[in-house]
Enzyme design. Structure first.
Site, PDB file in Angstrom:
ATOM      1  N   ASP A  20       0.826  -1.203   0.000  1.00  0.00           N
ATOM      2  CA  ASP A  20       0.000   0.000   0.000  1.00  0.00           C
ATOM      3  C   ASP A  20       0.865   1.261   0.000  1.00  0.00           C
ATOM      4  O   ASP A  20       1.958   1.276   0.573  1.00  0.00           O
ATOM      5  CB  ASP A  20      -0.905  -0.006   1.237  1.00  0.00           C
ATOM      6  CG  ASP A  20      -2.049   0.975   1.119  1.00  0.00           C
ATOM      7  OD1 ASP A  20      -2.334   1.437   0.002  1.00  0.00           O
ATOM      8  OD2 ASP A  20      -2.663   1.301   2.158  1.00  0.00           O
ATOM      9  N   ASN A  68     -10.547  -2.925  -6.879  1.00  0.00           N
ATOM     10  CA  ASN A  68      -9.754  -1.968  -7.663  1.00  0.00           C
ATOM     11  C   ASN A  68     -10.302  -1.747  -9.067  1.00  0.00           C
ATOM     12  O   ASN A  68      -9.967  -0.738  -9.715  1.00  0.00           O
ATOM     13  CB  ASN A  68      -8.294  -2.420  -7.769  1.00  0.00           C
ATOM     14  CG  ASN A  68      -7.501  -2.254  -6.495  1.00  0.00           C
ATOM     15  OD1 ASN A  68      -6.503  -2.951  -6.277  1.00  0.00           O
ATOM     16  ND2 ASN A  68      -7.920  -1.344  -5.627  1.00  0.00           N
TER      17      ASN A  68
END
Length: 250
Positions: A20, A68
């Site tokens: 991340d 996503n």
């Protein structure tokens, strides 16, 4: 933190990582988010090589979640293009690494599917480490997918409801070929699991750090492993029971 400070007899067999912070890393530098994803690819190369050197046997990377797909189309397109460019056969072959994919491949563009299928086949005999790419993946999808397969076997009379055990369910998961992660690392400062390996991390040790993924280097990896090695993994037992078992194994 150097490898000399690590207990090389207690290196995690399986490390899972939520990579991340790529976008925020780029934004902080006045760049497009894609710039951060490109930098993150270089981190993947470094961490993969270091995990092989340390003796890690499985490295599972959360590369692209099912959620996503909801990002802006331009970013999704850029990510898919970067994925094709970054999955270098050389990275896997020079490190004797096998590549496996988990996730809903039916949603992947044809070009991406072609590349990952080729690499899975090309690297299938490599045995230093297995890199598992979680691509178009979500844990809730994976669990539901496993449940559907089991339900189909029950409806065909191949299974009875009483045959359904944790072991059988585990054998229908995408990760049936690998042991559960010993250590889950999340970079980027967020303190959540984000629908990642929920079944598999029931007893994993969790490690969160503020470092954005492009800045996560070998030293950061060593620090995460050192933190892991300070912990006692009890799996529901008492501290005294674990210590007695460890003493008996000496």
């Amino acid at each position: 933190m150097t490898t000399e400070q690590l207990d090389m007899t207690r290196i995690p067999r399986h490390i899972a990582i939520i990579m991340d912070g790529n976008g925020r890393w780029a934004t902080a530098r006045g760049e497009e988010r894609s710039f951060g994803h490109q930098a993150g690819v270089e981190t993947v190369r470094k961490i993969t090589s270091e995990c092989v050197r340390l003796g890690v046997k499985y490295l599972t990377l959360y590369t692209f979640s099912i959620e996503n797909w909801n990002r802006p189309q331009a970013e999704v397109t850029a990510l898919m293009s970067l994925l094709v460019d970054s999955l270098s056969e050389d990275l896997f072959m020079k490190n004797n690494v096998r590549m496996r994919i988990i996730g809903d491949k039916t949603r992947l563009p044809e070009e991406v599917n072609k590349v990952v299928t080729h690499l899975e086949e090309r690297t299938r005999n490599n045995d230093a480490m297995t890199v598992v790419i979680a691509l178009s993946y979500s844990s809730k999808w994976e669990i539901a997918h496993a449940a559907k397969m089991i339900a189909q076997e029950v409806s065909k009379g191949e299974l009875q409801p009483e045959d359904i055990t944790e072991e059988l369910f585990n054998n229908h998961m995408q990760t049936a070929f690998a042991p559960d992660p010993d250590l889950l690392i999340r970079t980027g400062g967020e303190l959540r699991i984000s629908n990642y390996l929920l079944w598999q991390i029931a007893y994993s040790e969790l490690y969160f750090c503020d470092t954005f993924w492009p800045d996560f280097d070998e030293q950061c990896l060593h620090q995460a492993i050192a933190d892991y090695q300070k912990r006692q993994r009890r799996f529901g037992k008492t501290e005294a029971q674990v210590e007695a078992e460890q003493e008996a194994d000496k």
